[in-house]
Design an enzyme around this catalytic site. Structure first.
Site, PDB file in Angstrom:
ATOM      1  N   ASN A 122      13.028   4.662   4.556  1.00 31.51           N
ATOM      2  CA  ASN A 122      12.345   3.604   5.092  1.00 31.51           C
ATOM      3  C   ASN A 122      11.199   4.312   5.617  1.00 31.51           C
ATOM      4  O   ASN A 122      11.304   5.399   6.227  1.00 31.51           O
ATOM      5  CB  ASN A 122      13.157   2.642   5.953  1.00 31.51           C
ATOM      6  CG  ASN A 122      12.192   1.549   6.710  1.00 31.51           C
ATOM      7  OD1 ASN A 122      11.555   0.783   5.821  1.00 31.51           O
ATOM      8  ND2 ASN A 122      12.176   1.360   7.793  1.00 31.51           N
TER       9      ASN A 122
ATOM     10  N   ASP B 150      15.596   0.396  11.961  1.00 30.89           N
ATOM     11  CA  ASP B 150      14.490   1.358  12.338  1.00 30.89           C
ATOM     12  C   ASP B 150      15.381   2.612  12.787  1.00 30.89           C
ATOM     13  O   ASP B 150      14.907   3.262  13.898  1.00 30.89           O
ATOM     14  CB  ASP B 150      13.377   1.071  13.093  1.00 30.89           C
ATOM     15  CG  ASP B 150      12.656  -0.185  12.268  1.00 30.89           C
ATOM     16  OD1 ASP B 150      12.632  -0.079  11.227  1.00 30.89           O
ATOM     17  OD2 ASP B 150      12.243  -1.100  13.061  1.00 30.89           O
TER      18      ASP B 150
ATOM     19  N   MET C 173      10.878  -6.780   4.712  1.00 27.20           N
ATOM     20  CA  MET C 173      11.075  -7.283   5.737  1.00 27.20           C
ATOM     21  C   MET C 173      12.247  -8.256   5.948  1.00 27.20           C
ATOM     22  O   MET C 173      12.386  -9.060   6.559  1.00 27.20           O
ATOM     23  CB  MET C 173       9.899  -8.227   6.168  1.00 27.20           C
ATOM     24  CG  MET C 173       8.536  -7.438   6.025  1.00 27.20           C
ATOM     25  SD  MET C 173       8.243  -6.218   7.391  1.00 27.20           S
ATOM     26  CE  MET C 173       8.256  -7.333   8.802  1.00 27.20           C
ATOM     27  N   ARG C 174      13.287  -7.516   5.295  1.00 28.07           N
ATOM     28  CA  ARG C 174      14.799  -8.208   5.453  1.00 28.07           C
ATOM     29  C   ARG C 174      15.579  -7.386   6.092  1.00 28.07           C
ATOM     30  O   ARG C 174      15.658  -5.951   5.850  1.00 28.07           O
ATOM     31  CB  ARG C 174      15.225  -8.587   4.190  1.00 28.07           C
ATOM     32  CG  ARG C 174      14.465  -9.434   3.375  1.00 28.07           C
ATOM     33  CD  ARG C 174      14.557 -11.007   3.932  1.00 28.07           C
ATOM     34  NE  ARG C 174      15.766 -11.700   4.162  1.00 28.07           N
ATOM     35  CZ  ARG C 174      15.966 -12.710   5.157  1.00 28.07           C
ATOM     36  NH1 ARG C 174      15.112 -13.303   5.615  1.00 28.07           N
ATOM     37  NH2 ARG C 174      17.165 -13.163   4.934  1.00 28.07           N
TER      38      ARG C 174
ATOM     39  N   SER D  55       0.794  -1.241  -0.141  1.00 27.72           N
ATOM     40  CA  SER D  55      -0.089   0.049  -0.092  1.00 27.72           C
ATOM     41  C   SER D  55       1.016   1.145  -0.053  1.00 27.72           C
ATOM     42  O   SER D  55       0.443   2.314  -0.503  1.00 27.72           O
ATOM     43  CB  SER D  55      -1.030  -0.040   1.318  1.00 27.72           C
ATOM     44  OG  SER D  55      -0.592   0.105   2.435  1.00 27.72           O
TER      45      SER D  55
ATOM     46  N   LEU E 224      19.327  -5.749   6.326  1.00 28.44           N
ATOM     47  CA  LEU E 224      20.216  -5.549   5.315  1.00 28.44           C
ATOM     48  C   LEU E 224      21.520  -5.646   5.958  1.00 28.44           C
ATOM     49  O   LEU E 224      21.802  -5.334   7.078  1.00 28.44           O
ATOM     50  CB  LEU E 224      20.006  -4.231   4.544  1.00 28.44           C
ATOM     51  CG  LEU E 224      18.641  -4.354   3.588  1.00 28.44           C
ATOM     52  CD1 LEU E 224      18.390  -3.021   3.191  1.00 28.44           C
ATOM     53  CD2 LEU E 224      18.813  -5.300   2.247  1.00 28.44           C
TER      54      LEU E 224
ATOM     55  N   HIS F 255       8.445   3.652   8.932  1.00 29.71           N
ATOM     56  CA  HIS F 255       8.099   2.525  10.208  1.00 29.71           C
ATOM     57  C   HIS F 255       7.015   3.120  10.888  1.00 29.71           C
ATOM     58  O   HIS F 255       6.610   4.434  11.082  1.00 29.71           O
ATOM     59  CB  HIS F 255       9.503   2.708  11.111  1.00 29.71           C
ATOM     60  CG  HIS F 255       9.342   1.759  11.998  1.00 29.71           C
ATOM     61  ND1 HIS F 255       9.411   0.514  12.129  1.00 29.71           N
ATOM     62  CD2 HIS F 255       8.895   2.204  13.399  1.00 29.71           C
ATOM     63  CE1 HIS F 255       9.116   0.091  13.348  1.00 29.71           C
ATOM     64  NE2 HIS F 255       8.832   0.894  14.140  1.00 29.71           N
TER      65      HIS F 255
END
Ligand code: GRF
Length: 214
Positions: A106, A144, A89-90, A12, A92, A108
């Protein structure tokens, strides 16, 4: 600016970025969408929008380094200048993160630095916070973590469940991700000393902080 979007699921936020990029004069273009999982909704959204997309399945690789190497190669081949992770959802490797330092965003679903990691909405409700929200940030090696570009504040209602709170925050995510991408692509949001500084915002642009009462 040529953008590569990394996804793992329904997409989304990818759709919000696709819609923004379709607007006249938007300063970014999505040149590739890469999913680490096959058959996810986000790939269908990319297909529907006519955007090149591919699966790089982490299960096909022996270790994180080789998966990240393949990811890097695909991004370079597509001419990507900025990565937008959107529900990717990995974790890095440090090497990948450093290579794309200040070139990877990113999103969050919390007001970072609170509630990093997984099960954010459950933990927010458990903690009894009255305000939650979402954050777009540049990616750093710690999960995050990294310089914050934009945040939106969203109220937590007393009868919220993780899913009602997630849905309310998602509406705000779809506003701040395009806003953050625009500011970064225009060079109006830049990292200086591990903080984002803004320059050249014009009167018509919203501040990169949104209050989002519902
Ligand atoms: C979003 O809540 C995002 O903040 C989090 O994962 C979710 C992805 O949703 N990282 P979608 O795939 O963009 O719909």
């Amino acid at each position: 600016m040529k953008v590569g979007v990394l996804i793992s699921g329904r997409g989304s936020n990818l759709q919000a970025l696709i819609d923004a990029c379709a607007e006249a004069d938007f300063p970014a273009e999505i040149v590739t969408v890469i999913s680490n999982r096959p058959n996810v909704g986000g790939l269908e959204l990319a297909e529907a929008a006519g955007i090149p997309h591919q699966v790089i399945n982490h299960k096909d690789f022996e270790d994180r380094e080789s998966f990240d190497g393949a990811l890097d190669e695909a991004l370079q081949a597509a001419g990507v200048e900025l990565i937008c992770s959107a529900g990717f959802m990995r974790i890095l490797t440090d090497g990948f993160v450093e290579k794309w330092r200040n070139k990877q965003l990113n999103i969050h679903p919390s007001l970072l630095p609170s509630f990093k990691g997984l099960h954010v909405h459950e933990r927010s409700i458990e903690a009894g916070v009255r305000i939650s929200g979402c954050t777009v940030h540049f990616v750093r090696a710690e999960m995050d973590d990294g310089p914050i570009v934009a945040q939106a504040a969203v109220p937590v209602h007393s009868d919220d469940t993780a899913s009602t709170l997630a849905a309310r925050i998602l509406v705000a995510e779809h506003k701040i991700y395009p806003l953050a991408l625009k500011l970064v692509a225009e060079g109006k949001a830049r990292v200086v000393g591990e903080k984002v500084v803004f320059s050249g915002l014009d009167e018509t642009e919203e501040a990169p902080v949104l209050s989002h009462p519902q």
